[in-house]
Design an enzyme around this catalytic site. Structure first.
Site, PDB file in Angstrom:
ATOM      1  N   CYS A 119      48.456  25.383  41.772  1.00 56.66           N
ATOM      2  CA  CYS A 119      49.387  25.816  42.822  1.00 56.66           C
ATOM      3  C   CYS A 119      49.404  24.853  44.007  1.00 56.66           C
ATOM      4  O   CYS A 119      50.233  24.995  44.894  1.00 56.66           O
ATOM      5  CB  CYS A 119      49.031  27.223  43.281  1.00 56.66           C
ATOM      6  N   HIS A 246      50.842  28.645  50.624  1.00 54.63           N
ATOM      7  CA  HIS A 246      51.120  28.979  49.220  1.00 54.63           C
ATOM      8  C   HIS A 246      51.148  30.495  49.072  1.00 54.63           C
ATOM      9  O   HIS A 246      50.270  31.206  49.571  1.00 54.63           O
ATOM     10  CB  HIS A 246      50.046  28.362  48.330  1.00 54.63           C
ATOM     11  N   ASN A 276      53.728  34.912  42.898  1.00 57.10           N
ATOM     12  CA  ASN A 276      53.141  33.567  42.940  1.00 57.10           C
ATOM     13  C   ASN A 276      53.908  32.655  41.970  1.00 57.10           C
ATOM     14  O   ASN A 276      53.840  32.833  40.754  1.00 57.10           O
ATOM     15  CB  ASN A 276      51.664  33.667  42.536  1.00 57.10           C
TER      16      ASN A 276
HETATM   17  O1  UT7 Z   1      47.523  30.811  43.342  1.00 55.72           O
HETATM   18  C1  UT7 Z   1      46.132  30.795  43.429  1.00 55.72           C
HETATM   19  C2  UT7 Z   1      45.574  31.652  42.399  1.00 55.72           C
HETATM   20  N1  UT7 Z   1      45.572  33.068  42.576  1.00 55.72           N
HETATM   21  C3  UT7 Z   1      45.167  33.721  43.679  1.00 55.72           C
HETATM   22  O2  UT7 Z   1      44.979  33.190  44.740  1.00 55.72           O
HETATM   23  C4  UT7 Z   1      44.886  35.202  43.533  1.00 55.72           C
HETATM   24  C5  UT7 Z   1      43.603  35.559  44.237  1.00 55.72           C
HETATM   25  N2  UT7 Z   1      43.149  36.934  44.015  1.00 55.72           N
HETATM   26  C6  UT7 Z   1      43.857  38.026  44.340  1.00 55.72           C
HETATM   27  O3  UT7 Z   1      44.985  37.938  44.792  1.00 55.72           O
HETATM   28  C7  UT7 Z   1      43.201  39.366  44.195  1.00 55.72           C
HETATM   29  O4  UT7 Z   1      41.823  39.201  43.924  1.00 55.72           O
HETATM   30  C8  UT7 Z   1      43.836  40.219  43.086  1.00 55.72           C
HETATM   31  C9  UT7 Z   1      45.209  40.700  43.520  1.00 55.72           C
HETATM   32  C10 UT7 Z   1      43.949  39.437  41.799  1.00 55.72           C
HETATM   33  C11 UT7 Z   1      42.983  41.467  42.841  1.00 55.72           C
HETATM   34  O5  UT7 Z   1      42.854  42.212  44.038  1.00 55.72           O
HETATM   35  P1  UT7 Z   1      41.429  42.755  44.496  1.00 55.72           P
HETATM   36  O6  UT7 Z   1      41.632  43.539  45.710  1.00 55.72           O
HETATM   37  O7  UT7 Z   1      40.501  41.570  44.564  1.00 55.72           O
HETATM   38  O8  UT7 Z   1      41.065  43.736  43.319  1.00 55.72           O
HETATM   39  P2  UT7 Z   1      39.826  43.661  42.308  1.00 55.72           P
HETATM   40  O9  UT7 Z   1      39.993  42.526  41.353  1.00 55.72           O
HETATM   41  O10 UT7 Z   1      38.554  43.744  43.086  1.00 55.72           O
HETATM   42  O11 UT7 Z   1      40.008  45.004  41.510  1.00 55.72           O
HETATM   43  C12 UT7 Z   1      39.843  46.288  42.168  1.00 55.72           C
HETATM   44  C13 UT7 Z   1      40.153  47.369  41.147  1.00 55.72           C
HETATM   45  C14 UT7 Z   1      39.470  47.178  39.806  1.00 55.72           C
HETATM   46  O12 UT7 Z   1      39.095  48.462  39.312  1.00 55.72           O
HETATM   47  P3  UT7 Z   1      37.578  48.968  39.454  1.00 55.72           P
HETATM   48  O13 UT7 Z   1      36.744  47.939  38.735  1.00 55.72           O
HETATM   49  O14 UT7 Z   1      37.313  49.001  40.933  1.00 55.72           O
HETATM   50  O15 UT7 Z   1      37.622  50.305  38.810  1.00 55.72           O
HETATM   51  C15 UT7 Z   1      40.555  46.600  38.923  1.00 55.72           C
HETATM   52  O16 UT7 Z   1      40.360  46.902  37.562  1.00 55.72           O
HETATM   53  O17 UT7 Z   1      41.563  47.357  40.879  1.00 55.72           O
HETATM   54  C16 UT7 Z   1      41.760  47.320  39.458  1.00 55.72           C
HETATM   55  N3  UT7 Z   1      43.002  46.643  39.182  1.00 55.72           N
HETATM   56  C17 UT7 Z   1      44.179  47.277  39.148  1.00 55.72           C
HETATM   57  N4  UT7 Z   1      44.514  48.569  39.325  1.00 55.72           N
HETATM   58  C18 UT7 Z   1      45.816  48.895  39.246  1.00 55.72           C
HETATM   59  C19 UT7 Z   1      43.210  45.327  38.962  1.00 55.72           C
HETATM   60  N5  UT7 Z   1      44.519  45.080  38.773  1.00 55.72           N
HETATM   61  C20 UT7 Z   1      45.152  46.274  38.888  1.00 55.72           C
HETATM   62  C21 UT7 Z   1      46.494  46.686  38.816  1.00 55.72           C
HETATM   63  N6  UT7 Z   1      46.769  48.000  38.998  1.00 55.72           N
HETATM   64  N7  UT7 Z   1      47.511  45.819  38.590  1.00 55.72           N
END
Ligand code: UT7
Length: 335
Positions: A119, A246, A276
């Protein structure tokens, strides 16, 4: 690492901007019908409401050509002497995308090559194009960021599918002087391969991402690179009129803006509508904001990105304003 700008008095000056989005829109509601997720989760964790997704009939090359053509129709007429396409989703492993893009634009014969830096690819491409101009290899260059990231996640993966969209953006550069509007400042670039597995996809294969770690690295690297780029340009962060980060996640960009002390109303965003879009994200945001009037002549603009690799970068420019800037084809006008 800081790439020199204005070597020997020559600077690369932005003199045109364009963007292209596929017409097909996938809303969060569309995703909740096939994934274990909710509109509320996606909006509150990412800021994304919908994304544009290319069908089989719209390739990365097609998107790149459309964005580039719009950039060439914008602003000053120039004869393009070099083309760099930043992408991590080329249509084929070989050959590169750029020669085909050049030929479709009627530019057969010019140097044209691809560059992959996740990215951050657009900022890497800007730096190399500015280097071609500084070295006298080309008087003008077209820099395109184009990606079809929506195709990368496994279709059932709720942790990655909602995040990505498709699109392309482009800017035209010409040689000029470092003190004129549109001149790129020094470009700060970096990479860290110890984080290579944090965002990865085999060829072919689905994308995997360690979201939490990527989130923390993204905030840290974009904030640091932005400070370095501002210092290298001789800018005070308090004087930044527009932050162009970004577009990966609105919470990431909010953290970056807070760390830099840039008020929310100076931060530009397309994340709600595009998700993204990888290397397309920054030029798409520039084109959209110039068209909407959120980016105006004289605005001191700080660009920063982070992506797979890991890679990161930042640079500065004072927005030239003479670019006519059309809204990206297919974009909604409700922001
Ligand atoms: O372009 C550069 C590359 N990408 C990025 O910069 C992305 C960077 N990361 C992020 O944007 C965030 O970390 C995410 C949006 C990917 C995830 O958000 P988060 O607040 O860090 O959530 P998490 O990964 O800690 O997940 C929290 C919970 C999990 O459930 P448990 O383990 O707490 O029960 C996930 O399984 O949310 C769950 N989860 C979802 N729930 C509903 C993950 N994706 C989803 C979803 N819908 N789509």
């Amino acid at each position: 690492m800081t790439a020199a700008s204005g070597v020997g008095g020559r600077a690369a000056v932005v003199c045109g901007v364009g963007a292209a989005l596929p017409p097909h829109i996938v809303s969060n509601a569309d995703l909740t019908a096939r994934l274990d997720t909710t509109d509320e989760w996606i909006r509150s964790r990412t800021g994304i409401a919908r994304r544009h997704v290319a069908g089989k009939d719209l390739s990365t090359t097609d998107l790149a050509v459309r964005a580039a053509a719009q950039a060439l129709a914008d602003g000053e007429p120039v004869t393009v002497e070099a083309l760099v396409v930043a992408t991590t989703t080329p249509d084929r492993c070989c050959p590169a995308t750029a020669p085909a893009v050049a030929t479709r634009l009627g530019l057969t014969g010019i140097p044209a090559y691809d560059l992959a830096a996740g990215c951050t690819g657009f900022l890497y491409a800007l730096a190399t194009a500015a280097g071609l101009i500084a070295a006298g290899t080309a008087q003008t260059a077209l820099v395109v960021g184009a990606d079809r990231l929506a195709a990368l996640p496994a279709p059932g993966d709720r942790t990655t599918v909602p995040l990505f969209g498709d699109g392309a953006g482009a800017v035209v550069l010409r040689h000029g002087s470092a003190d004129e509007a549109g001149a790129l400042g020094p470009v700060v670039l970096g990479s860290d391969g110890t984080g290579a597995d944090l965002i990865r996809a085999s060829c072919p294969g689905a994308l995997h991402m360690d979201g939490g770690d990527v989130f923390r690295h993204a905030v840290d690297r974009m904030s640091t690179a932005s400070r370095q780029a501002a210092i290298a340009a001789g800018w005070d962060l308090a004087d930044v009129d527009r932050l162009v980060p970004h577009q990966a996640n609105s919470r990431i960009t909010a953290f970056v803006a807070r760390q830099l002390g840039v008020p929310d109303d100076r931060q530009l965003s397309t994340i709600a509508e595009t998700g993204n879009t990888g290397a397309a994200s920054i030029p798409l945001l520039l084109a959209r904001s110039a068209a909407d009037g959120h980016l105006e002549r004289g605005h001191r603009t700080l660009l920063t990105a982070f992506g797979a690799g890991l890679t990161w970068g930042a640079t500065t420019l004072t927005w030239p304003g003479h670019c006519r800037s059309h809204p990206p084809k297919g974009a909604r006008r409700d922001r």
